[in-house]
Write a protein that holds these residues in place. Structure first.
Motif, PDB file in Angstrom:
ATOM      1  N   VAL A  78       0.849  -1.189   0.000  1.00 40.37           N
ATOM      2  CA  VAL A  78       0.000   0.000   0.000  1.00 40.37           C
ATOM      3  C   VAL A  78       0.887   1.242   0.000  1.00 40.37           C
ATOM      4  N   THR A  79       0.302   2.344  -0.450  1.00 35.56           N
ATOM      5  CA  THR A  79       0.951   3.640  -0.353  1.00 35.56           C
ATOM      6  C   THR A  79       0.153   4.463   0.660  1.00 35.56           C
ATOM      7  N   ASP A  80       0.639   5.657   0.991  1.00 35.78           N
ATOM      8  CA  ASP A  80      -0.092   6.466   1.972  1.00 35.78           C
ATOM      9  C   ASP A  80      -1.502   6.787   1.490  1.00 35.78           C
ATOM     10  N   CYS A  81      -1.658   6.979   0.183  1.00 36.83           N
ATOM     11  CA  CYS A  81      -2.992   7.148  -0.393  1.00 36.83           C
ATOM     12  C   CYS A  81      -2.900   6.884  -1.884  1.00 36.83           C
ATOM     13  N   GLY A  82      -3.942   6.283  -2.420  1.00 34.03           N
ATOM     14  CA  GLY A  82      -3.969   6.005  -3.852  1.00 34.03           C
ATOM     15  C   GLY A  82      -3.401   4.647  -4.211  1.00 34.03           C
ATOM     16  N   THR A  83      -2.866   4.554  -5.415  1.00 36.57           N
ATOM     17  CA  THR A  83      -2.443   3.273  -5.976  1.00 36.57           C
ATOM     18  C   THR A  83      -0.938   3.079  -5.861  1.00 36.57           C
ATOM     19  N   PRO A  84      -0.470   2.022  -5.204  1.00 37.68           N
ATOM     20  CA  PRO A  84       0.974   1.791  -5.088  1.00 37.68           C
ATOM     21  C   PRO A  84       1.594   1.468  -6.444  1.00 37.68           C
ATOM     22  N   GLY A  85       2.848   1.849  -6.592  1.00 36.12           N
ATOM     23  CA  GLY A  85       3.530   1.608  -7.854  1.00 36.12           C
ATOM     24  C   GLY A  85       3.337   2.715  -8.864  1.00 36.12           C
ATOM     25  N   PHE A  86       2.500   3.699  -8.531  1.00 36.08           N
ATOM     26  CA  PHE A  86       2.234   4.830  -9.429  1.00 36.08           C
ATOM     27  C   PHE A  86       2.912   6.058  -8.837  1.00 36.08           C
ATOM     28  N   CYS A  87       4.022   6.473  -9.450  1.00 37.29           N
ATOM     29  CA  CYS A  87       4.810   7.614  -8.946  1.00 37.29           C
ATOM     30  C   CYS A  87       5.298   7.377  -7.522  1.00 37.29           C
ATOM     31  N   ASP A  88       5.667   6.138  -7.201  1.00 36.63           N
ATOM     32  CA  ASP A  88       6.263   5.867  -5.890  1.00 36.63           C
ATOM     33  C   ASP A  88       7.187   4.653  -5.994  1.00 36.63           C
ATOM     34  N   PRO A  89       7.970   4.368  -4.950  1.00 38.15           N
ATOM     35  CA  PRO A  89       8.979   3.297  -5.032  1.00 38.15           C
ATOM     36  C   PRO A  89       8.401   1.892  -5.200  1.00 38.15           C
ATOM     37  N   GLY A  90       7.095   1.748  -5.059  1.00 35.86           N
ATOM     38  CA  GLY A  90       6.479   0.436  -5.232  1.00 35.86           C
ATOM     39  C   GLY A  90       6.767  -0.172  -6.591  1.00 35.86           C
ATOM     40  N   ALA A  91       6.968   0.686  -7.592  1.00 34.55           N
ATOM     41  CA  ALA A  91       7.255   0.183  -8.939  1.00 34.55           C
ATOM     42  C   ALA A  91       8.511  -0.673  -8.954  1.00 34.55           C
ATOM     43  N   ASP A  92       9.494  -0.323  -8.131  1.00 35.49           N
ATOM     44  CA  ASP A  92      10.740  -1.100  -8.073  1.00 35.49           C
ATOM     45  C   ASP A  92      10.485  -2.504  -7.541  1.00 35.49           C
ATOM     46  N   LEU A  93       9.632  -2.606  -6.532  1.00 30.50           N
ATOM     47  CA  LEU A  93       9.329  -3.921  -5.958  1.00 30.50           C
ATOM     48  C   LEU A  93       8.547  -4.777  -6.953  1.00 30.50           C
ATOM     49  N   VAL A  94       7.631  -4.168  -7.678  1.00 28.75           N
ATOM     50  CA  VAL A  94       6.876  -4.899  -8.703  1.00 28.75           C
ATOM     51  C   VAL A  94       7.841  -5.485  -9.735  1.00 28.75           C
ATOM     52  N   ARG A  95       8.787  -4.671 -10.180  1.00 30.39           N
ATOM     53  CA  ARG A  95       9.754  -5.127 -11.189  1.00 30.39           C
ATOM     54  C   ARG A  95      10.608  -6.279 -10.653  1.00 30.39           C
ATOM     55  N   LEU A  96      11.084  -6.146  -9.411  1.00 35.13           N
ATOM     56  CA  LEU A  96      11.921  -7.183  -8.812  1.00 35.13           C
ATOM     57  C   LEU A  96      11.147  -8.496  -8.649  1.00 35.13           C
ATOM     58  N   CYS A  97       9.889  -8.389  -8.239  1.00 37.12           N
ATOM     59  CA  CYS A  97       9.077  -9.601  -8.080  1.00 37.12           C
ATOM     60  C   CYS A  97       8.820 -10.269  -9.423  1.00 37.12           C
ATOM     61  N   ARG A  98       8.550  -9.471 -10.435  1.00 40.26           N
ATOM     62  CA  ARG A  98       8.292 -10.052 -11.753  1.00 40.26           C
ATOM     63  C   ARG A  98       9.537 -10.752 -12.288  1.00 40.26           C
ATOM     64  N   GLN A  99      10.706 -10.185 -12.006  1.00 37.43           N
ATOM     65  CA  GLN A  99      11.961 -10.819 -12.434  1.00 37.43           C
ATOM     66  C   GLN A  99      12.146 -12.189 -11.786  1.00 37.43           C
ATOM     67  N   LYS A 100      11.581 -12.377 -10.593  1.00 38.98           N
ATOM     68  CA  LYS A 100      11.684 -13.647  -9.875  1.00 38.98           C
ATOM     69  C   LYS A 100      10.447 -14.528 -10.081  1.00 38.98           C
ATOM     70  N   ASN A 101       9.593 -14.124 -11.034  1.00 41.53           N
ATOM     71  CA  ASN A 101       8.371 -14.872 -11.348  1.00 41.53           C
ATOM     72  C   ASN A 101       7.432 -15.008 -10.145  1.00 41.53           C
ATOM     73  N   ILE A 102       7.427 -13.997  -9.311  1.00 39.77           N
ATOM     74  CA  ILE A 102       6.491 -13.938  -8.191  1.00 39.77           C
ATOM     75  C   ILE A 102       5.209 -13.287  -8.689  1.00 39.77           C
ATOM     76  N   LYS A 103       4.080 -13.879  -8.406  1.00 37.06           N
ATOM     77  CA  LYS A 103       2.802 -13.344  -8.877  1.00 37.06           C
ATOM     78  C   LYS A 103       2.542 -11.967  -8.277  1.00 37.06           C
ATOM     79  N   VAL A 104       2.109 -11.037  -9.129  1.00 35.68           N
ATOM     80  CA  VAL A 104       1.728  -9.697  -8.703  1.00 35.68           C
ATOM     81  C   VAL A 104       0.321  -9.422  -9.224  1.00 35.68           C
ATOM     82  N   LYS A 105      -0.581  -9.045  -8.329  1.00 37.74           N
ATOM     83  CA  LYS A 105      -1.963  -8.760  -8.723  1.00 37.74           C
ATOM     84  C   LYS A 105      -2.374  -7.363  -8.268  1.00 37.74           C
ATOM     85  N   SER A 106      -3.198  -6.723  -9.091  1.00 33.58           N
ATOM     86  CA  SER A 106      -3.680  -5.378  -8.780  1.00 33.58           C
ATOM     87  C   SER A 106      -5.044  -5.443  -8.103  1.00 33.58           C
TER      88      SER A 106
END
Length: 218
Positions: A78-106
């Motif tokens: 989660v982010t403080d408000c709104g959608t994580p991964g949108f203009c915040d560091p969450g995008a880095d974690l999404v990328r790292l998880c996808r590289q390791k074939n970890i499921k990511v769902k919105s």
């Protein structure tokens, strides 16, 4: 499994039933601020969660350390408000998880961007989302000067304390354009201002607020 859970941008009840279910059942909540995240969860009767932090100060090693947690547990980002991964560091974690074939769902929810567009009263089929322009003065001035060449609608955002500075920048670079400014969307003091830059500056009720700015097409 990593769930990207959108949280309210203002009113705490503006959250989906699916988001609440994920937050209730997940093993770990990754957040920008444990204070803000726990406050939201408590408002919905959710307590006793394990928290990890991911914010603008997180190092590459900090982010890498979160990946095994996402692989082994059910995690809500989660982010403080709104959608994580949108203009915040969450995008880095999404990328790292996808590289390791970890499921990511919105887990979709409230969107300040869609709120801004829906309040415009215009068909805006194309726009440039510029987001945060640089904070440093020289880089900021160059970025804004480059944007003056753009004829489509432009959407800007920045931290609350740069509200007045941003409007000053608009007066310098976009004095001939019309604007829509949203302040504190979905909160009790939500304010919408529309018009030229002088109208926005003279009608500004706050020195600081959560805001998004739409520069209408030239």
């Amino acid at each position: 499994m990593l769930y990207l859970v959108a949280t309210p941008i203002g009113d705490t009840t503006e959250i989906t039933l699916r988001a609440l279910e994920i937050l209730k059942t997940c093993d770990v909540v990754i957040c920008e601020s444990t204070k803000e995240a726990s406050k939201l969860l408590r408002a919905h009767g959710i307590t006793g969660k394990t928290y990890e932090t991911l914010d603008e100060h997180s190092t590459p090693d900090d982010k890498a350390a979160l990946v095994p947690i996402c692989a082994e547990k059910t995690v809500a980002l989660v982010t403080d408000c709104g959608t994580p991964g949108f203009c915040d560091p969450g995008a880095d974690l999404v990328r790292l998880c996808r590289q390791k074939n970890i499921k990511v769902k919105s887990v979709l929810g409230a969107s300040a961007l869609m709120g801004l567009l829906s309040l415009s009263g215009q068909r805006i089929d194309e726009f440039l989302f510029r987001g945060f322009v640089p904070a440093e003065s020289e880089a900021r001035a160059k970025a804004l000067k480059d944007l003056t060449k753009e004829k489509r609608a432009i959407i800007l955002m920045d931290t609350p304390y740069r509200l007045k500075k941003t409007l000053g920048d608009m007066k310098e670079h976009f004095s001939n354009r019309k604007f829509l400014l949203t302040l504190n969307l979905s909160q009790e003091d939500e304010t919408i201002l529309e018009g030229n830059i002088d109208k926005l500056i003279s009608g500004l009720p706050y020195d600081k607020a959560e805001f998004m700015l739409l520069i209408y097409p030239a």
